[in-house]
Structure formats: C-alpha cells, structure tokens
Design a protein around this motif. Structure first.
Motif, PDB file in Angstrom:
ATOM      1  N   ASP A 105       0.823  -1.208   0.000  1.00 29.11           N
ATOM      2  CA  ASP A 105       0.000   0.000   0.000  1.00 29.11           C
ATOM      3  C   ASP A 105       0.862   1.265   0.000  1.00 29.11           C
ATOM      4  O   ASP A 105       1.772   1.422   0.809  1.00 29.11           O
ATOM      5  N   ASP A 106       0.545   2.154  -0.944  1.00 30.24           N
ATOM      6  CA  ASP A 106       1.179   3.474  -1.003  1.00 30.24           C
ATOM      7  C   ASP A 106       2.706   3.403  -1.140  1.00 30.24           C
ATOM      8  O   ASP A 106       3.418   4.254  -0.614  1.00 30.24           O
ATOM      9  N   CYS A 107       3.202   2.386  -1.853  1.00 31.63           N
ATOM     10  CA  CYS A 107       4.641   2.332  -2.179  1.00 31.63           C
ATOM     11  C   CYS A 107       4.834   3.188  -3.428  1.00 31.63           C
ATOM     12  O   CYS A 107       4.838   2.675  -4.556  1.00 31.63           O
ATOM     13  N   ILE A 108       4.975   4.469  -3.247  1.00 29.65           N
ATOM     14  CA  ILE A 108       4.949   5.410  -4.372  1.00 29.65           C
ATOM     15  C   ILE A 108       6.192   5.336  -5.259  1.00 29.65           C
ATOM     16  O   ILE A 108       6.204   5.927  -6.342  1.00 29.65           O
ATOM     17  N   PHE A 109       7.226   4.608  -4.829  1.00 23.18           N
ATOM     18  CA  PHE A 109       8.433   4.463  -5.651  1.00 23.18           C
ATOM     19  C   PHE A 109       8.508   3.088  -6.326  1.00 23.18           C
ATOM     20  O   PHE A 109       9.435   2.828  -7.083  1.00 23.18           O
ATOM     21  N   LEU A 110       7.564   2.223  -6.053  1.00 24.23           N
ATOM     22  CA  LEU A 110       7.623   0.852  -6.560  1.00 24.23           C
ATOM     23  C   LEU A 110       7.450   0.824  -8.081  1.00 24.23           C
ATOM     24  O   LEU A 110       6.436   1.269  -8.612  1.00 24.23           O
ATOM     25  N   GLU A 111       8.465   0.270  -8.775  1.00 25.28           N
ATOM     26  CA  GLU A 111       8.451   0.207 -10.232  1.00 25.28           C
ATOM     27  C   GLU A 111       8.364  -1.218 -10.762  1.00 25.28           C
ATOM     28  O   GLU A 111       7.766  -1.450 -11.816  1.00 25.28           O
ATOM     29  N   ASN A 112       8.984  -2.160 -10.060  1.00 22.57           N
ATOM     30  CA  ASN A 112       9.067  -3.539 -10.555  1.00 22.57           C
ATOM     31  C   ASN A 112       8.688  -4.539  -9.473  1.00 22.57           C
ATOM     32  O   ASN A 112       9.197  -4.460  -8.355  1.00 22.57           O
ATOM     33  N   VAL A 113       7.808  -5.456  -9.834  1.00 24.09           N
ATOM     34  CA  VAL A 113       7.424  -6.538  -8.920  1.00 24.09           C
ATOM     35  C   VAL A 113       7.490  -7.847  -9.693  1.00 24.09           C
ATOM     36  O   VAL A 113       6.914  -7.953 -10.779  1.00 24.09           O
ATOM     37  N   THR A 114       8.196  -8.831  -9.160  1.00 27.63           N
ATOM     38  CA  THR A 114       8.226 -10.156  -9.756  1.00 27.63           C
ATOM     39  C   THR A 114       7.386 -11.081  -8.889  1.00 27.63           C
ATOM     40  O   THR A 114       7.738 -11.359  -7.738  1.00 27.63           O
ATOM     41  N   LEU A 115       6.245 -11.513  -9.439  1.00 23.29           N
ATOM     42  CA  LEU A 115       5.340 -12.412  -8.715  1.00 23.29           C
ATOM     43  C   LEU A 115       5.674 -13.852  -9.094  1.00 23.29           C
ATOM     44  O   LEU A 115       5.937 -14.141 -10.267  1.00 23.29           O
ATOM     45  N   PRO A 116       5.648 -14.783  -8.128  1.00 25.33           N
ATOM     46  CA  PRO A 116       6.059 -16.162  -8.418  1.00 25.33           C
ATOM     47  C   PRO A 116       4.950 -17.023  -9.010  1.00 25.33           C
ATOM     48  O   PRO A 116       3.765 -16.815  -8.720  1.00 25.33           O
ATOM     49  N   GLU A 117       5.334 -17.976  -9.848  1.00 34.04           N
ATOM     50  CA  GLU A 117       4.394 -19.011 -10.246  1.00 34.04           C
ATOM     51  C   GLU A 117       4.034 -19.798  -8.981  1.00 34.04           C
ATOM     52  O   GLU A 117       4.886 -20.048  -8.142  1.00 34.04           O
ATOM     53  N   GLY A 118       2.795 -20.142  -8.838  1.00 33.03           N
ATOM     54  CA  GLY A 118       2.339 -20.802  -7.610  1.00 33.03           C
ATOM     55  C   GLY A 118       1.559 -19.860  -6.717  1.00 33.03           C
ATOM     56  O   GLY A 118       0.855 -20.296  -5.804  1.00 33.03           O
ATOM     57  N   LEU A 119       1.654 -18.547  -7.009  1.00 30.97           N
ATOM     58  CA  LEU A 119       0.863 -17.569  -6.260  1.00 30.97           C
ATOM     59  C   LEU A 119      -0.619 -17.799  -6.565  1.00 30.97           C
ATOM     60  O   LEU A 119      -1.008 -17.953  -7.727  1.00 30.97           O
ATOM     61  N   LEU A 120      -1.451 -17.853  -5.507  1.00 26.65           N
ATOM     62  CA  LEU A 120      -2.875 -18.125  -5.679  1.00 26.65           C
ATOM     63  C   LEU A 120      -3.748 -16.902  -5.435  1.00 26.65           C
ATOM     64  O   LEU A 120      -4.749 -16.701  -6.119  1.00 26.65           O
ATOM     65  N   ASN A 121      -3.356 -16.081  -4.463  1.00 26.79           N
ATOM     66  CA  ASN A 121      -4.259 -15.069  -3.957  1.00 26.79           C
ATOM     67  C   ASN A 121      -3.590 -13.699  -3.836  1.00 26.79           C
ATOM     68  O   ASN A 121      -2.586 -13.556  -3.143  1.00 26.79           O
ATOM     69  N   ILE A 122      -4.138 -12.702  -4.529  1.00 25.63           N
ATOM     70  CA  ILE A 122      -3.734 -11.305  -4.369  1.00 25.63           C
ATOM     71  C   ILE A 122      -4.909 -10.622  -3.691  1.00 25.63           C
ATOM     72  O   ILE A 122      -5.958 -10.411  -4.312  1.00 25.63           O
ATOM     73  N   GLN A 123      -4.771 -10.310  -2.431  1.00 31.47           N
ATOM     74  CA  GLN A 123      -5.908  -9.808  -1.650  1.00 31.47           C
ATOM     75  C   GLN A 123      -6.209  -8.334  -1.924  1.00 31.47           C
ATOM     76  O   GLN A 123      -5.565  -7.685  -2.754  1.00 31.47           O
ATOM     77  N   ASP A 124      -7.167  -7.803  -1.194  1.00 32.57           N
ATOM     78  CA  ASP A 124      -7.638  -6.428  -1.397  1.00 32.57           C
ATOM     79  C   ASP A 124      -6.522  -5.403  -1.226  1.00 32.57           C
ATOM     80  O   ASP A 124      -5.704  -5.482  -0.296  1.00 32.57           O
ATOM     81  N   SER A 125      -6.513  -4.426  -2.135  1.00 36.30           N
ATOM     82  CA  SER A 125      -5.669  -3.231  -2.026  1.00 36.30           C
ATOM     83  C   SER A 125      -4.170  -3.526  -1.897  1.00 36.30           C
ATOM     84  O   SER A 125      -3.434  -2.732  -1.330  1.00 36.30           O
ATOM     85  N   VAL A 126      -3.738  -4.651  -2.426  1.00 35.23           N
ATOM     86  CA  VAL A 126      -2.320  -5.037  -2.297  1.00 35.23           C
ATOM     87  C   VAL A 126      -1.390  -3.989  -2.885  1.00 35.23           C
ATOM     88  O   VAL A 126      -0.390  -3.615  -2.273  1.00 35.23           O
ATOM     89  N   PHE A 127      -1.696  -3.480  -4.080  1.00 37.63           N
ATOM     90  CA  PHE A 127      -0.832  -2.501  -4.739  1.00 37.63           C
ATOM     91  C   PHE A 127      -1.475  -1.113  -4.788  1.00 37.63           C
ATOM     92  O   PHE A 127      -1.133  -0.286  -5.631  1.00 37.63           O
ATOM     93  N   ASN A 128      -2.386  -0.866  -3.885  1.00 38.07           N
ATOM     94  CA  ASN A 128      -3.069   0.422  -3.815  1.00 38.07           C
ATOM     95  C   ASN A 128      -2.071   1.577  -3.720  1.00 38.07           C
ATOM     96  O   ASN A 128      -1.190   1.587  -2.874  1.00 38.07           O
ATOM     97  N   GLY A 129      -2.189   2.541  -4.617  1.00 35.54           N
ATOM     98  CA  GLY A 129      -1.349   3.739  -4.537  1.00 35.54           C
ATOM     99  C   GLY A 129       0.071   3.575  -5.026  1.00 35.54           C
ATOM    100  O   GLY A 129       0.909   4.443  -4.767  1.00 35.54           O
ATOM    101  N   CYS A 130       0.378   2.499  -5.750  1.00 32.68           N
ATOM    102  CA  CYS A 130       1.732   2.320  -6.307  1.00 32.68           C
ATOM    103  C   CYS A 130       1.802   3.098  -7.618  1.00 32.68           C
ATOM    104  O   CYS A 130       1.641   2.546  -8.713  1.00 32.68           O
ATOM    105  N   THR A 131       2.041   4.384  -7.518  1.00 31.58           N
ATOM    106  CA  THR A 131       1.874   5.304  -8.641  1.00 31.58           C
ATOM    107  C   THR A 131       2.940   5.174  -9.728  1.00 31.58           C
ATOM    108  O   THR A 131       2.764   5.718 -10.824  1.00 31.58           O
TER     109      THR A 131
END
Length: 197
Positions: A105-131
């Motif tokens: 939440d609100d990681c305003i500098f976040l540019e790159n995210v590598t999500l793994p194979e096997g991930l099942l659930n991305i819950q509410d507002s996980v990347f909210n505000g990652c501008t």
C-alpha cells in the motif's frame, strides 16, 4: 648493457602493474552486480511459524525476498509489510501463495514486482497507490484478485489477467487516472480478450 636490461625490466614491470590495475576494474564491477541481485538478509524480516512475513525492517529499496527465513519456508507476504516504504523493486520467491491486504500500500516508488508461479491469492488493495508501477504480470496460478488490488496505480499501462482467475474483486482498477482519461490502456482477460479502458 646492464643498464639497458634494467630499463627493459623496469618497463616490463610497469606494463605488468598497469595490466593488473586494468583487470581490477571488471572484477569490481562484477562484485557490484552480484551484490545488487543478492538475497536480502533474513535478519531484515520477521516471520511467523506459519511462514507469513509479518514485518520488513530493512532499508534496501531493492528487495529480493529469501525463500526461507530462519528455517521457515515463506508462504505469504503479510498485511501492510511493505506499506509506505521506499521500495523500488521486489522479487517474491517461489513458495509464496498469498499476498495479504495492503502489502504494498502506497509504495509510491515501486516500479518492478516479480510475482512467483504458484501464487494463488492477491488480496484487497495489495498494490493500492503504487503510482510508479507501469506493468505487472499476473502468474497463471492466481485464482483470486481482491477489490482495489491496483487502485490509484496511475502509471499502470497494461495488466494481463490469466484464465486461472476465478474471482475478481469489485473495481480492482479503481480511481486510476487513465480510467477517467479514457486513454488506450487495456486489460487482457483470459484467452487474450482485450478490453480497452
């Protein structure tokens, strides 16, 4: 004759020394590159007995999460673990099946995210505000994306939602600038179906 030999020997020594100096440069650069991709120290995380990271205490802006911490396999990124931090890039390891609410939440500098194979659930507002987040690839294993998962991701240009997703929360892309501007940003759902936003 002896002076001439000494002079030649001196020149050879200088050349050898200069060569050593030059070879040190790429070695140093290689070490720096390796360090930049190194795993983040386990001591920078707090993990519970079930494998959920509950806190990030480090200061690195480039985070490469270890697959195990204190001998416990990481299975989940806990609620608000990276919220409001200066994180620029994150690599989440294989074995993680869930990212809990407000994790980034609100990681305003976040540019790159590598999500793994096997991930099942991305819950509410996980990347909210990652501008600054422009693109993200949802692994084919994900079955649930929560409400407002990408709310206020104003730089997001595209997102691909795989066939595996069975549940998509209300307005996962809520309040993004490009929704109101009716730009050419698009969402890919399932078998390559494009929906222009």
């Amino acid at each position: 004759m002896i002076k001439r030999k000494l002079r030649i020997l001196g020149i050879l020594c200088m050349c050898f020394t200069m060569t050593l100096g030059i070879t040190k440069i790429p070695v140093s650069a290689t070490e720096t590159s390796i360090k930049s991709y190194a795993l983040t120290p386990e001591s920078d995380f707090v993990i519970d007995s079930g494998g959920t990271i509950t806190k990030y205490t480090g200061s690195s802006t480039n985070v490469n999460i270890p697959a195990t911490i204190n001998g416990i396999q990481v299975t989940s990124i806990g609620s608000s673990v990276f919220a409001h931090k200066d994180t620029v890039s994150v690599i989440i390891p294989n074995g993680v099946t869930s990212i809990q609410i407000y994790a980034f939440d609100d990681c305003i500098f976040l540019e790159n995210v590598t999500l793994p194979e096997g991930l099942l659930n991305i819950q509410d507002s996980v990347f909210n505000g990652c501008t600054k987040l422009e693109n993200i690839t949802i692994p084919k294993s994900v079955i649930n994306i929560g409400t407002y998962a990408f709310k206020d991701c104003t730089s997001l240009e595209s997102i691909s939602i795989p066939n595996s997703v069975k549940s998509v929360g209300r307005t996962i892309l809520g309040n993004t600038k490009w929704l109101s501007d009716q730009s050419s940003t698009f969402v890919i759902i399932g078998d390559g179906v494009l929906i222009k936003i």
